[in-house]
Write a protein that holds these residues in place. Structure first.
Motif, PDB file in Angstrom:
ATOM      1  N   PHE A  89       0.674  -0.673  -0.393  1.00 24.44           N
ATOM      2  CA  PHE A  89       0.157  -0.171  -0.087  1.00 24.44           C
ATOM      3  C   PHE A  89       1.126   1.217   0.387  1.00 24.44           C
ATOM      4  O   PHE A  89       1.736   1.207   0.476  1.00 24.44           O
ATOM      5  N   VAL A  90       0.566   2.400   0.028  1.00 28.49           N
ATOM      6  CA  VAL A  90       0.862   3.043  -0.493  1.00 28.49           C
ATOM      7  C   VAL A  90       0.639   4.579   0.016  1.00 28.49           C
ATOM      8  O   VAL A  90      -0.980   4.949  -0.337  1.00 28.49           O
ATOM      9  N   VAL A  91       1.029   5.483   0.659  1.00 30.63           N
ATOM     10  CA  VAL A  91       0.159   6.905   1.116  1.00 30.63           C
ATOM     11  C   VAL A  91       0.350   8.109  -0.451  1.00 30.63           C
ATOM     12  O   VAL A  91       1.743   7.984  -0.335  1.00 30.63           O
ATOM     13  N   THR A  92      -0.572   8.320  -0.319  1.00 29.44           N
ATOM     14  CA  THR A  92      -0.503   9.516  -2.078  1.00 29.44           C
ATOM     15  C   THR A  92      -0.295  11.085  -1.183  1.00 29.44           C
ATOM     16  O   THR A  92      -0.258  11.567   0.057  1.00 29.44           O
ATOM     17  N   GLU A  93      -0.127  11.905  -2.316  1.00 26.84           N
ATOM     18  CA  GLU A  93      -0.131  13.527  -1.709  1.00 26.84           C
ATOM     19  C   GLU A  93      -1.249  14.224  -0.799  1.00 26.84           C
ATOM     20  O   GLU A  93      -0.674  15.079  -0.220  1.00 26.84           O
ATOM     21  N   ALA A  94      -1.909  13.464  -0.925  1.00 30.05           N
ATOM     22  CA  ALA A  94      -3.766  13.302   0.118  1.00 30.05           C
ATOM     23  C   ALA A  94      -2.661  13.823   1.601  1.00 30.05           C
ATOM     24  O   ALA A  94      -3.370  14.397   1.971  1.00 30.05           O
ATOM     25  N   PRO A  97       8.200  15.147   8.320  1.00 31.77           N
ATOM     26  CA  PRO A  97       7.890  16.542   9.377  1.00 31.77           C
ATOM     27  C   PRO A  97       6.492  16.482   9.032  1.00 31.77           C
ATOM     28  O   PRO A  97       5.846  17.063   9.806  1.00 31.77           O
ATOM     29  N   ASN A  98       5.759  16.318   7.932  1.00 37.50           N
ATOM     30  CA  ASN A  98       4.895  16.538   7.437  1.00 37.50           C
ATOM     31  C   ASN A  98       3.781  15.825   6.857  1.00 37.50           C
ATOM     32  O   ASN A  98       2.629  15.953   5.974  1.00 37.50           O
ATOM     33  N   PHE A  99       4.316  14.287   6.872  1.00 39.81           N
ATOM     34  CA  PHE A  99       3.538  13.406   6.034  1.00 39.81           C
ATOM     35  C   PHE A  99       4.128  11.821   6.581  1.00 39.81           C
ATOM     36  O   PHE A  99       5.086  11.765   7.420  1.00 39.81           O
ATOM     37  N   LEU A 100       3.220  10.675   6.200  1.00 39.92           N
ATOM     38  CA  LEU A 100       2.966   9.981   6.187  1.00 39.92           C
ATOM     39  C   LEU A 100       4.298   8.443   5.104  1.00 39.92           C
ATOM     40  O   LEU A 100       3.415   8.845   4.250  1.00 39.92           O
ATOM     41  N   VAL A 101       4.400   7.959   5.555  1.00 34.14           N
ATOM     42  CA  VAL A 101       4.743   6.737   4.224  1.00 34.14           C
ATOM     43  C   VAL A 101       4.752   5.074   4.147  1.00 34.14           C
ATOM     44  O   VAL A 101       4.835   5.105   6.350  1.00 34.14           O
ATOM     45  N   ILE A 102       4.174   4.241   3.905  1.00 33.78           N
ATOM     46  CA  ILE A 102       4.264   2.967   3.906  1.00 33.78           C
ATOM     47  C   ILE A 102       5.967   2.301   3.657  1.00 33.78           C
ATOM     48  O   ILE A 102       5.954   2.246   2.786  1.00 33.78           O
ATOM     49  N   ASP A 103       6.378   1.671   4.408  1.00 37.59           N
ATOM     50  CA  ASP A 103       7.623   0.960   4.171  1.00 37.59           C
ATOM     51  C   ASP A 103       7.115  -0.224   3.426  1.00 37.59           C
ATOM     52  O   ASP A 103       6.882  -1.368   3.773  1.00 37.59           O
ATOM     53  N   PRO A 104       7.418  -0.887   1.977  1.00 36.91           N
ATOM     54  CA  PRO A 104       6.967  -1.079   1.522  1.00 36.91           C
ATOM     55  C   PRO A 104       7.510  -2.925   1.310  1.00 36.91           C
ATOM     56  O   PRO A 104       7.071  -4.058   0.878  1.00 36.91           O
ATOM     57  N   ASP A 105       8.471  -2.854   2.204  1.00 40.54           N
ATOM     58  CA  ASP A 105       9.332  -4.026   2.597  1.00 40.54           C
ATOM     59  C   ASP A 105       8.869  -5.033   3.662  1.00 40.54           C
ATOM     60  O   ASP A 105       8.805  -6.250   4.008  1.00 40.54           O
ATOM     61  N   GLY A 106       7.783  -3.799   4.397  1.00 38.45           N
ATOM     62  CA  GLY A 106       7.350  -3.828   5.781  1.00 38.45           C
ATOM     63  C   GLY A 106       5.694  -5.195   5.457  1.00 38.45           C
ATOM     64  O   GLY A 106       5.336  -4.956   6.288  1.00 38.45           O
ATOM     65  N   CYS A 107       5.365  -3.375   4.168  1.00 37.92           N
ATOM     66  CA  CYS A 107       3.769  -4.098   4.744  1.00 37.92           C
ATOM     67  C   CYS A 107       3.227  -5.025   4.294  1.00 37.92           C
ATOM     68  O   CYS A 107       3.945  -5.956   3.468  1.00 37.92           O
ATOM     69  N   ALA A 136      10.824   5.523   3.344  1.00 37.07           N
ATOM     70  CA  ALA A 136      10.641   4.870   4.763  1.00 37.07           C
ATOM     71  C   ALA A 136      11.948   4.080   5.107  1.00 37.07           C
ATOM     72  O   ALA A 136      12.078   4.169   6.316  1.00 37.07           O
ATOM     73  N   ALA A 137      13.264   4.167   4.076  1.00 39.33           N
ATOM     74  CA  ALA A 137      13.917   3.797   4.479  1.00 39.33           C
ATOM     75  C   ALA A 137      14.888   4.763   4.936  1.00 39.33           C
ATOM     76  O   ALA A 137      15.572   4.874   6.269  1.00 39.33           O
ATOM     77  N   GLU A 138      14.629   6.295   5.706  1.00 38.52           N
ATOM     78  CA  GLU A 138      15.320   7.035   6.044  1.00 38.52           C
ATOM     79  C   GLU A 138      14.416   7.718   7.425  1.00 38.52           C
ATOM     80  O   GLU A 138      15.143   8.297   8.481  1.00 38.52           O
ATOM     81  N   TRP A 139      13.240   7.913   6.961  1.00 41.27           N
ATOM     82  CA  TRP A 139      12.261   8.129   8.604  1.00 41.27           C
ATOM     83  C   TRP A 139      12.222   6.664   9.223  1.00 41.27           C
ATOM     84  O   TRP A 139      11.850   5.475   8.821  1.00 41.27           O
ATOM     85  N   PRO A 140      11.898   7.378  10.642  1.00 44.05           N
ATOM     86  CA  PRO A 140      11.614   6.345  11.941  1.00 44.05           C
ATOM     87  C   PRO A 140      10.123   5.944  11.965  1.00 44.05           C
ATOM     88  O   PRO A 140       9.526   6.698  11.595  1.00 44.05           O
ATOM     89  N   VAL A 141       9.900   4.791  12.728  1.00 46.65           N
ATOM     90  CA  VAL A 141       8.922   3.937  12.298  1.00 46.65           C
ATOM     91  C   VAL A 141       8.427   4.881  13.192  1.00 46.65           C
ATOM     92  O   VAL A 141       8.329   5.257  14.664  1.00 46.65           O
TER      93      VAL A 141
END
Length: 111
Positions: free
Chosen positions: A3-8, A30-40, A76-81
């Motif tokens: 799954f992917v977090v998008t611009e919204a 800082p102002n967005f979330l992402v999903i780690d594709p390897d962990g999803c 996802a590789a740069e930001w903390p969980v």
């Protein structure tokens, strides 16, 4: 396909999705979330939890959101969980209906 977090999500950062994720695959910037594709694990429980519809199955991404596959993987590789829900950004309601927000995505180190 993950799954992917998008611009919204940019400048909103609602975290309702985080609290239901069984594998802690969300990462916070800082102002967005992402999903780690390897962990999803492709369970999809996060999708209905997002109050602004920012999460998609990668195979169902709107064409104008395709760049977010790479953005999610890279950040996802740069930001903390993030494993627990938090308050959304203070102006989330104001930004929730704004469509073009890619230019506001802050990619620096997470909060």
């Amino acid at each position: 396909m993950a799954f992917v977090v998008t611009e919204a999500c940019v400048r909103c950062k609602y975290t309702d999705c985080v609290s239901v994720c069984p594998v802690d695959c969300f990462h916070e910037g800082p102002n967005f979330l992402v999903i780690d594709p390897d962990g999803c694990i492709d369970c999809g429980v996060c999708v209905p939890e997002c109050p602004i519809g920012a999460i998609y199955d990668a195979s169902e991404l709107p064409p104008d959101q395709m760049e977010f596959v790479e953005i999610n993987a890279r950040l996802a590789a740069e930001w903390p969980v993030i494993a627990e829900a938090r308050e959304p950004l203070p102006e989330a309601e104001t930004w929730a209906e704004v469509k073009s927000k890619r230019q506001y995505l802050e990619e620096r180190a997470a909060v």
